[in-house]
Design a protein around this motif. Sequence first.
Motif, PDB file in Angstrom:
ATOM      1  N   TRP A  93       0.858  -1.181   0.000  1.00  0.00           N
ATOM      2  CA  TRP A  93       0.000   0.000   0.000  1.00  0.00           C
ATOM      3  C   TRP A  93       0.889   1.223   0.000  1.00  0.00           C
ATOM      4  O   TRP A  93       1.923   1.266   0.697  1.00  0.00           O
ATOM      5  N   LEU A 138      -7.155   2.660  -5.010  1.00  0.00           N
ATOM      6  CA  LEU A 138      -8.081   2.295  -3.933  1.00  0.00           C
ATOM      7  C   LEU A 138      -8.855   3.485  -3.381  1.00  0.00           C
ATOM      8  O   LEU A 138      -9.900   3.304  -2.753  1.00  0.00           O
ATOM      9  N   TRP A 146      -4.401   6.678  -2.862  1.00  0.00           N
ATOM     10  CA  TRP A 146      -4.059   5.439  -2.140  1.00  0.00           C
ATOM     11  C   TRP A 146      -4.013   4.327  -3.184  1.00  0.00           C
ATOM     12  O   TRP A 146      -4.990   4.055  -3.864  1.00  0.00           O
ATOM     13  N   ARG A 191       1.948  -4.569   2.667  1.00  0.00           N
ATOM     14  CA  ARG A 191       0.682  -4.903   3.309  1.00  0.00           C
ATOM     15  C   ARG A 191       0.484  -6.403   3.498  1.00  0.00           C
ATOM     16  O   ARG A 191       0.036  -6.857   4.548  1.00  0.00           O
ATOM     17  N   VAL A 210      -1.751  -1.530   9.302  1.00  0.00           N
ATOM     18  CA  VAL A 210      -1.328  -0.213   8.838  1.00  0.00           C
ATOM     19  C   VAL A 210      -0.473   0.462   9.908  1.00  0.00           C
ATOM     20  O   VAL A 210      -0.876   0.519  11.075  1.00  0.00           O
ATOM     21  N   GLU A 215      -1.770   6.160   8.908  1.00  0.00           N
ATOM     22  CA  GLU A 215      -3.210   6.084   9.186  1.00  0.00           C
ATOM     23  C   GLU A 215      -3.961   7.334   8.730  1.00  0.00           C
ATOM     24  O   GLU A 215      -5.032   7.240   8.119  1.00  0.00           O
ATOM     25  N   LEU A 218      -4.158   7.599   4.823  1.00  0.00           N
ATOM     26  CA  LEU A 218      -5.012   6.545   4.280  1.00  0.00           C
ATOM     27  C   LEU A 218      -6.484   6.791   4.612  1.00  0.00           C
ATOM     28  O   LEU A 218      -7.366   6.600   3.764  1.00  0.00           O
ATOM     29  N   ALA A 219      -6.752   7.215   5.840  1.00  0.00           N
ATOM     30  CA  ALA A 219      -8.138   7.481   6.235  1.00  0.00           C
ATOM     31  C   ALA A 219      -8.735   8.588   5.376  1.00  0.00           C
ATOM     32  O   ALA A 219      -9.919   8.531   4.985  1.00  0.00           O
ATOM     33  N   CYS A 221      -8.110   9.113   2.375  1.00  0.00           N
ATOM     34  CA  CYS A 221      -8.361   8.545   1.047  1.00  0.00           C
ATOM     35  C   CYS A 221      -9.431   7.449   1.057  1.00  0.00           C
ATOM     36  O   CYS A 221      -9.719   6.855   0.011  1.00  0.00           O
ATOM     37  N   TRP A 223      -9.644   4.737   3.552  1.00  0.00           N
ATOM     38  CA  TRP A 223      -9.393   3.550   4.374  1.00  0.00           C
ATOM     39  C   TRP A 223     -10.176   3.656   5.681  1.00  0.00           C
ATOM     40  O   TRP A 223     -10.231   4.713   6.296  1.00  0.00           O
ATOM     41  N   ARG A 225     -10.554   2.362   9.503  1.00  0.00           N
ATOM     42  CA  ARG A 225      -9.760   1.734  10.566  1.00  0.00           C
ATOM     43  C   ARG A 225     -10.490   0.572  11.224  1.00  0.00           C
ATOM     44  O   ARG A 225      -9.884  -0.416  11.617  1.00  0.00           O
ATOM     45  N   GLU A 228      -9.715  -3.450  11.124  1.00  0.00           N
ATOM     46  CA  GLU A 228      -8.333  -3.654  10.694  1.00  0.00           C
ATOM     47  C   GLU A 228      -7.722  -4.876  11.362  1.00  0.00           C
ATOM     48  O   GLU A 228      -7.030  -5.670  10.735  1.00  0.00           O
TER      49      GLU A 228
END
Length: 238
Positions: A93, A138, A146, A191, A210, A215, A218-219, A221, A223, A225, A228
């Motif tokens: 990732w 993603l 991402w 990943r 992650v 974090e 990614l969040a 974009c 993702w 949490r 996880e």
Amino acid sequence: MNPEDLNDRLLHRDGLMLILDKPAGIPVHRGPKGGASLEDGFDVLRFGLPRAPALAHRLDRDTSGCLVLGRHRKALEKLGLLFKQGKIGKAYWAVVEGGPVEPEGLIDLPLARRDETRGWWMKVDPQGMPSQTRWTLLGRADGRSWLALAPLTGRTHQLRVHCAALGWPILGDPIYGTGRGGPTPLHLHARSISVPMSSAKPPVAAVAPVPPHMEEALAACGWVRSGEAANVRLDIGT
């Protein structure tokens, strides 16, 4: 890091190999200038065997995630052959600056050393070694994307050079991007990995959580949490 902390970073253990969740910011082995490295603590991972496990492959100092160790000579030989033959599935990732327009694609750009004085620094070179990376978009937000990256070849710094060459360097990359001297760490994470050690059994698979430094980006974009922990496989055996 404290060698005892390596036990807490085990993603998989069996009689042949270990898979560790490597932290970002520490080299896997001691460089020519010395200094601390991850393998300095491998003795605590013997688990009854006469020798410490050894690296079956490498991750960059600033890359986090799945790292495979062989527990003895025959296991290392098998793992080395699987990596050489491209039979080990690897998914990374990354959060990149900018990003692709298409939802997925293939980067097919040969790579070579930039010059002898730059050590392991690499560049796109038509006369270099064949290098291929599959990518999937993603998510994206705030001028960043991402990506899931699957290296089909295993060249040094391949993912970092390939992303930069297409105009979307990995966030925080101090060599191929804009991260030099800045506070943002490299946003590249190994990943997951899949290792077909036996034709009679399913491949050994592991997913690394992650890392904290990725974090937030990614969040943003997309993702999520929650859940996880359920993605991370821990299979303790011999």
